[in-house]
Design a protein around this motif. Sequence first.
Motif, short mmCIF file in Angstrom:
data_model
loop_
_atom_site.label_atom_id
_atom_site.label_comp_id
_atom_site.label_asym_id
_atom_site.label_seq_id
_atom_site.Cartn_x
_atom_site.Cartn_y
_atom_site.Cartn_z
N LEU A 164 17.94 -8.53 17.46
CA LEU A 164 17.81 -9.68 16.99
C LEU A 164 15.81 -10.11 17.48
O LEU A 164 15.23 -9.54 18.46
CB LEU A 164 18.43 -11.03 17.96
CG LEU A 164 20.51 -10.12 18.12
CD1 LEU A 164 20.39 -11.49 19.46
CD2 LEU A 164 21.04 -11.10 16.39
N ILE A 165 15.83 -10.49 16.45
CA ILE A 165 14.11 -10.56 16.74
C ILE A 165 13.97 -12.55 16.37
O ILE A 165 14.25 -13.35 14.96
CB ILE A 165 12.98 -10.02 15.08
CG1 ILE A 165 13.73 -9.13 15.15
CG2 ILE A 165 11.70 -10.53 15.46
CD1 ILE A 165 13.16 -7.63 13.96
N SER A 166 13.53 -12.87 17.68
CA SER A 166 13.48 -14.46 16.96
C SER A 166 11.82 -14.65 16.48
O SER A 166 11.28 -14.15 15.87
CB SER A 166 13.07 -15.14 18.78
OG SER A 166 11.72 -14.89 19.27
N ASP A 167 11.78 -16.51 16.10
CA ASP A 167 10.65 -16.75 16.40
C ASP A 167 9.23 -16.53 17.37
O ASP A 167 9.92 -16.64 17.90
CB ASP A 167 10.81 -18.31 15.42
CG ASP A 167 11.83 -18.35 14.30
OD1 ASP A 167 12.19 -16.88 13.40
OD2 ASP A 167 12.19 -19.26 14.04
N ALA A 168 8.26 -16.65 16.79
CA ALA A 168 7.23 -16.85 17.56
C ALA A 168 6.91 -17.65 17.96
O ALA A 168 7.14 -19.30 17.55
CB ALA A 168 5.54 -16.03 16.43
N CYS A 169 6.10 -18.13 19.47
CA CYS A 169 5.93 -19.40 20.22
C CYS A 169 4.41 -18.97 20.92
O CYS A 169 4.43 -17.38 21.50
CB CYS A 169 6.74 -18.91 21.16
SG CYS A 169 6.48 -20.50 22.74
N SER A 170 3.54 -20.02 20.75
CA SER A 170 2.18 -19.53 20.86
C SER A 170 1.91 -19.83 22.26
O SER A 170 2.26 -20.53 22.61
CB SER A 170 1.50 -20.96 19.63
OG SER A 170 1.50 -21.91 20.51
N GLY A 171 0.79 -19.50 22.58
CA GLY A 171 0.31 -20.18 24.27
C GLY A 171 -0.32 -20.92 23.61
O GLY A 171 -0.70 -21.81 22.98
N ASP A 172 -2.12 -21.44 24.98
CA ASP A 172 -2.41 -22.45 24.74
C ASP A 172 -3.52 -22.47 24.64
O ASP A 172 -4.06 -20.76 24.28
CB ASP A 172 -2.67 -22.24 26.41
CG ASP A 172 -3.90 -23.65 26.75
OD1 ASP A 172 -3.22 -24.96 26.39
OD2 ASP A 172 -4.49 -23.54 26.30
N LYS A 173 -4.00 -22.50 22.98
CA LYS A 173 -4.53 -22.26 22.33
C LYS A 173 -6.13 -22.07 22.90
O LYS A 173 -7.41 -21.06 22.66
CB LYS A 173 -5.27 -22.77 20.98
CG LYS A 173 -3.57 -22.83 20.50
CD LYS A 173 -4.72 -21.99 18.90
CE LYS A 173 -3.32 -21.97 17.78
NZ LYS A 173 -2.07 -21.58 18.25
N GLU A 174 -6.73 -23.04 23.71
CA GLU A 174 -7.86 -23.02 24.49
C GLU A 174 -7.97 -22.24 25.44
O GLU A 174 -8.96 -21.57 25.85
CB GLU A 174 -7.65 -24.69 25.20
CG GLU A 174 -9.35 -25.08 25.82
CD GLU A 174 -9.48 -25.88 26.32
OE1 GLU A 174 -8.14 -26.95 26.34
OE2 GLU A 174 -10.34 -26.43 27.27
N LEU A 175 -6.74 -21.67 26.29
CA LEU A 175 -7.31 -20.79 26.60
C LEU A 175 -7.27 -19.51 26.24
O LEU A 175 -7.95 -18.01 26.68
CB LEU A 175 -5.53 -20.31 27.85
CG LEU A 175 -5.76 -20.11 29.62
CD1 LEU A 175 -6.79 -19.89 30.47
CD2 LEU A 175 -4.64 -19.94 30.28
N GLN A 176 -6.75 -18.93 25.80
CA GLN A 176 -6.84 -17.84 24.06
C GLN A 176 -7.88 -17.67 23.96
O GLN A 176 -8.43 -16.42 24.13
CB GLN A 176 -6.02 -17.75 23.21
CG GLN A 176 -5.86 -17.04 22.12
CD GLN A 176 -4.92 -17.62 21.01
OE1 GLN A 176 -3.99 -17.85 21.11
NE2 GLN A 176 -5.85 -17.57 20.26
#
Length: 332
Positions: A164-176
């Motif tokens: 099973l491959i889930s949808d993606a979840c992002s991290g915090d853009k600013e910290l990234q």
Amino acid sequence: YSHIYSSANFPLEDNGRTYHVSTKPGEVANRVVTVGDHYRAFQIAEFFDNVTKEDLDVQDPGPYEIKKPHLFMYMSKRKFLTITGTYQGVPVSVVAICMGLPMMDFFIRETRHVVKGPMAIIRFGSCGTIKDIETGSIAVATGAFMVSRNYNYFINKNEESPYLISDACSGDKELQELLYKNLKKECKNENIKIIKGLNGSADSFYSSQARHDNNFIDCNDQLFDDIRKKHPNCITLEMETFGLFHLAKCSSSTYHKKEEEEKPASKKVKLSNNNEIKAAATTMIFANRVNNTFISTEKVPILQDKMIKSILDSLIQINLGDEKNLQPVEGS
Ligand code: URA
């Protein structure tokens, strides 16, 4: 180790320590780097203010507790190692969690329980790549998805897909972005590539990362193709980042903050207890799954050394609001 726990729902020792990570308020900072390896944790702690190699020279496999004015260390009986100190005067912690999503879950929930105010968490680990990127390169995750074994497929065989491959979840853009910028700066004179892309977190190093093992029926020949089809931007596979990004998103105050942002100004209420978690992740590419090569281990400490400064710099540069609302830690 006899202890009385106050509740079966969220067990705490009578001194306030959590059940697995075993820390209590005052022992973990709002800014945390989490790693798998204990050796990597000690290498990070060498960058803390006033810490010497001797401070970190611990022979005892644990559990142990070390308290010095500039340094706190606790190895739990489940082998979670927490080291807290300051970096350029700012309280920071490193927590070594070994491997996998369950350990990430223990770490986030239990440290969140003992830390007051918003947190910034950077995962620093290793990974494999499914693109032809040289081992020894660095990846920064723009988001993460989960690859899990579809257990019913192996029980009933009438399920469509073994994974099973889930949808993606992002991290915090600013910290990234801070992390990416700092890594670029730190590595600019080195021959090290830094690549941004999606990360898949698998529930096994083996089957759900499409490794072949004749001792088991894993039905994973199609898995890389399925991952690439669903997530063409996927560059790396490991076992933790999705857990971090997902729980950071599900952190209740992140949910409430989003709800508040969407309300008209007249209806907004001030959130008194901001427990937001800002999360980012960077990994060293250990395995190239396209040409089947693995990093030579003596290169790892050198690569880590380059990355640690960028990670700590990013953690102290991210704005967590009013410092008064953060958790005071011992010795800082
Ligand atoms: N860690 C993983 O989970 N997978 C790899 O291939 C390398 C490190």
